[in-house]
Design an enzyme around this catalytic site. Structure first.
Site, PDB file in Angstrom:
ATOM      1  N   LYS A 193      18.778   7.585   0.838  1.00 12.85           N
ATOM      2  CA  LYS A 193      18.984   7.665   2.287  1.00 12.85           C
ATOM      3  C   LYS A 193      17.657   7.998   2.992  1.00 12.85           C
ATOM      4  CE  LYS A 193      21.270  11.019   5.304  1.00 12.85           C
ATOM      5  NZ  LYS A 193      20.024  11.522   5.754  1.00 12.85           N
ATOM      6  N   LYS A 227      12.082  10.262  -0.451  1.00  7.94           N
ATOM      7  CA  LYS A 227      11.789   9.248  -1.487  1.00  7.94           C
ATOM      8  C   LYS A 227      10.296   9.141  -1.769  1.00  7.94           C
ATOM      9  CE  LYS A 227      13.635   5.911   0.700  1.00  7.94           C
ATOM     10  NZ  LYS A 227      14.299   6.739   1.702  1.00  7.94           N
ATOM     11  N   LYS A 249       7.135   0.959   7.613  1.00  2.00           N
ATOM     12  CA  LYS A 249       6.381   2.120   8.132  1.00  2.00           C
ATOM     13  C   LYS A 249       5.090   2.312   7.341  1.00  2.00           C
ATOM     14  CE  LYS A 249       9.477   5.499   7.809  1.00  2.00           C
ATOM     15  NZ  LYS A 249      10.653   4.869   7.195  1.00  2.00           N
ATOM     16  N   ASP A 270      18.443   2.510   2.379  1.00  2.00           N
ATOM     17  CA  ASP A 270      19.561   1.949   1.667  1.00  2.00           C
ATOM     18  C   ASP A 270      19.264   0.473   1.338  1.00  2.00           C
ATOM     19  OD1 ASP A 270      22.074   1.542   0.729  1.00  2.00           O
ATOM     20  OD2 ASP A 270      23.054   2.386   2.489  1.00  2.00           O
TER      21      ASP A 270
END
Lengths: 277, 511
Positions: free
Chosen positions: A8, A13, A39, A126
């Site tokens: 998520k 991450k 990004k 996701d």
């Protein structure tokens, strides 16, 4: 070995992936980390800066794919880890999924995925569309980064679903397991792992040092070198790195139905549930 | 209002390339996974090719529902229906720009569906959004051959595979007939033609041949490389266009086959042959020798025609190709053959270049034919992009010795020949009377306009006397004289062109 990390948005991450990548480099492996997010901030902590993205480099070459060498796209970073950022269109325009999917295929065409012991894909959020699923087509293992709350686990369940789907379509990717991040507790994570059959690879506690390192552009290992007291955290990443390097078989998870998800976790998520009492 | 063509491509899309391969083969059904408009390739086949049956294409349409819910269900349904109703050997599920943009995983669909279909399912490993026609053909042909080729014992007699001829190619089916005839005359067997007319069964037997022959340089070489690496098959990649290249082609085949081809070459090039008689005739010497030509096209034809023109004494001012990916080998191949050798895929730049060069004859694609018509230069079309007139009913190869005679006929039919040049000089202007009147009217109108807005335009005025003299000049050099005179006048600072200026300009240019 190719490992794709999902989870998520905002769950950590990139931080987790970068620390794992450096941990593996410390264990003597040749590691490449590929940031798959428009990004393009996945590899910031390793490179110590925002590196040029594949999209930017293609633009410089006027999109003449044939004139691009693998070395043009890869940048060396901390602890000898190599990094790539796919890049993508500006926020609110174009199609990030297309760019990420195409770039991953381009890297494969350039034979870039062959020259490393370990390759990490750090993928945006996701598996929302075909593009963000592309890393699963090349990966041996998928890891899901999750915190100990319902929303993160709900996303984790959807990612499990994508792994099952890819296996039905003939891809070899298996779920290595979950990595807990920002966890004071791990009860919900454990429930989820029991239900899905996914291993819990490791759990990183909520720590201000981790958050700070991300903003400053350092991995925990670099902070440790600088004298910060983060040995407990780096030890956890080294443990996880060893687990993954040991070539775990992974699983095809039992996906939990959406309705079932709500039933299992109803009232258990003390952080968010209305009826927590 | 003037509509300007802002963007136009010399090469087709990857989908065109894939469809040229599948459409040329037998019992191959193409499922195009894209929106309605992406089935345009069927229209190209039905408009241009001259066969009785259209190649089988089915569109698995991506519509509003598919965009919202994913297009997999529609594709599955289409493939299963095609398999059941058409019973093809192979179903090729083609990616399109749209399916690529959506990042649809067609391989996954093919993998899961394969257990349920009798046909072999193949997804071309081609990026529909990024790759172009010839690259896609090269890749996909290799993929098809790699899928089906099996190790076989060689045929008893020396045999070859011809790689290249396909539907929608430039005179390629005619080329094939010419090459077949040539090989037959030499006593060499043909094992298989790829892709034209090839079936899956035939592809299994591709390794029976002793030699692969790739006719065109844009695609086909990867197939040869694959077969060489995997099965050790020898190959030859020469486009037999022009006298020298055809000779080299035959000699190399002769060497590989252990056949003496020199008698055959001599027969075709002897003083009594059609080619020699054509090239050595007085008319040819006076009308072709030293004429200035420009050449533009795909790689194979631009290179081959440049060689041929040099061989018959025509000077090549420049030779260009739009095959950007082949830039270095193009420049290397034609170094010293033309005054300038370049790569460019902007048709406007080519058009301007033709106008600047003022050649006696243009060799180009259909686009250069349009450009030449606009600037009033004769043009022979020698390469794709093609039009219906490049799919003629009568035999008209480009390759081999018949190809040479056909191109020579074509040149003679297009360029101003020696005697004709004189006749037009003497009697020509009358037929152009009307055109001149229009030109005069246009000049008059623009002069009026100029008086209204003085100095707005750089156009130079012609006095009525001067215009009348211009009208006396034969039409095919009139444009050139007009431009030269205007350039001269501008250089000398004349505001208008009088009879005196014309004569001064004439004297100047005759120096």
């Amino acid at each position: 070995m190719i490992i794709a990390n999902y989870g998520k948005g905002g769950v950590g991450k990139s931080t987790t992936t970068s620390n794992l990548a450096v941990a593996m480099a410390r264990l003597g492996k040749k590691v490449l980390q590929i940031g798959c997010d428009p990004k393009s901030d996945s590899t910031f902590t390793i490179a110590g800066r925002m590196i040029p993205t594949v999209v930017e480099i293609l633009d410089k070459h006027n999109y003449h794919y044939e004139s691009i060498e693998p070395e043009d796209l890869v940048f060396p970073g901390y602890a000898g880890v190599h990094v790539v950022e796919t890049g993508g269109p500006p926020a609110g325009s174009g199609c990030g999924g297309y760019v990420v999917g195409e770039t991953v295929k381009l890297l494969e065409n350039l034979n870039l995925l062959k020259n490393y012991d370990v390759i990490f894909f750090d993928v945006l959020g996701d598996v929302v569309c075909g593009g963000f699923a592309a890393p699963l087509q090349y990966a041996d293992l998928a890891c899901v980064v999750s915190s100990n709350d319902f929303d993160a686990l709900f996303a984790a369940n959807r990612i499990c679903d994508s792994v099952v789907e890819k296996n039905m379509s003939g891809y070899k990717v298996k779920l290595a397991g979950l990595i807990g991040n920002r966890c004071d507790q791990k009860d919900l994570l454990q429930t989820f792992c029991e239900q899905t059959g996914a291993p819990l690879i490791g759990v990183v506690p909520r720590a201000e040092d981790v958050r700070q390192s991300r903003v400053k552009g350092y991995t925990l290992f670099e902070l440790e070198e600088m004298g910060e007291p983060v040995q407990e955290l780096t030890a956890e990443f080294l443990k996880m790195a060893k687990y993954l390097l040991n070539d775990p078989p992974g699983v095809i998870p039992n996906v939990i139905g959406t309705r079932e998800m709500f039933e299992i976790f109803r009232g258990e998520d003390t952080g968010h549930g209305r009826n927590s009492a | 209002m003037v509509l300007k063509l802002a963007y136009w491509m010399y090469e087709g899309t990857a989908l065109s390339g894939i469809a040229r391969v599948t459409g040329s083969m037998k019992k191959i059904h193409t499922v195009i996974h894209g929106p309605q408009g992406d089935s345009y390739i069927n229209v190209m086949f039905s408009m241009l090719e001259r066969f009785h049956e259209l190649p089988p294409f089915t569109l698995s349409a991506i519509g509003r529902r598919e965009m919202a819910k994913g297009s997999r269900a529609r594709l599955v349904e289409t493939v299963l229906r095609v398999d059941e109703e058409q019973k093809p050997d192979v179903i090729v599920i083609t990616p399109t720009c749209s399916s690529t943009l959506l990042q649809e995983d067609l391989d996954a669909v093919a993998h899961t569906l394969q257990a349920r279909t009798n046909a072999t399912l193949i997804v071309p490993k081609v990026n529909a959004f990024r790759d172009l026609e010839h690259y896609a053909m090269d890749q996909f042909l290799t993929q098809m051959v790699a899928t089906f080729a099996e190790e076989q014992s060689k045929s008893e007699r020396f045999s070859v595979n011809i790689i290249g001829p396909s539907y929608l190619g430039f005179h390629q089916i005619h080329d094939l007939e010419e090459i077949k005839k040539t090989l037959q005359d030499l006593g060499i067997e043909i094992n298989l033609v790829v892709p034209y007319g090839a079936s899956v069964e035939a592809l299994r037997n591709i390794t029976k041949a002793h030699l692969n022959i790739s006719l065109y340089q844009e695609y086909g070489k990867s197939v040869c490389d694959y077969l060489k690496e995997r099965f050790g098959m020898d190959y030859l990649s020469i486009t037999p266009l022009g006298i020298r290249q055809t000779g080299r082609f035959l000699e190399e085949i002769g060497e590989k086959a252990g056949i003496d081809v020199h008698a055959y070459i001599r027969r075709n090039l002897s003083p009594a042959s059609l080619i020699s008689r054509c090239v050595n005739s007085v008319d040819a010497l006076s009308s072709l020798y030293g004429k200035r030509a420009v050449v533009f096209g795909d790689y194979s034809h631009a290179v081959g025609v440049t060689y041929l023109l040099r061989e018959i004494g025509i000077q090549v001012e420049w030779a260009g190709t739009y095959m950007k990916a082949m830039e270095s080998s193009f420049k290397q191949e034609l170094q010293g053959q033309a005054k300038e050798v370049f790569v460019c895929d902007d048709f406007q730049k080519i058009s301007n270049k033709i106008k600047e060069t003022q050649p006696d004859i243009v060799f180009g694609t259909q686009m250069e034919r349009h450009s030449s018509a606009r600037h009033d230069f004769p043009c022979v079309v020698i390469s794709s992009p093609a039009h219906i007139l490049n799919f003629p009913l009568h035999a008209s190869p480009i390759l081999g010795y018949s190809g040479i005679t056909r191109i020579l006929d074509n040149i003679n039919g297009t360029i101003k020949l020696g005697l004709e040049e004189h006749l037009v000089n003497m009697f020509g202007e009358d037929s152009q009377e009307e055109e001149v009147q229009i030109a005069i009217a246009e000049v008059a109108a623009s002069t009026e306009k100029k008086e209204l807005s003085a100095g707005a335009s750089e156009e130079i005025k012609w006095t009525p006397d001067a215009l009348n003299t211009l009208k006396q000049i034969p039409f095919f050099v009139r444009g050139k004289v007009q431009r030269n005179t205007e350039t001269y006048a501008r250089e000398k600072g004349h505001k208008e062109i009088t009879l005196e200026v014309i004569y001064a300009a004439k004297a100047h240019f005759e120096k």
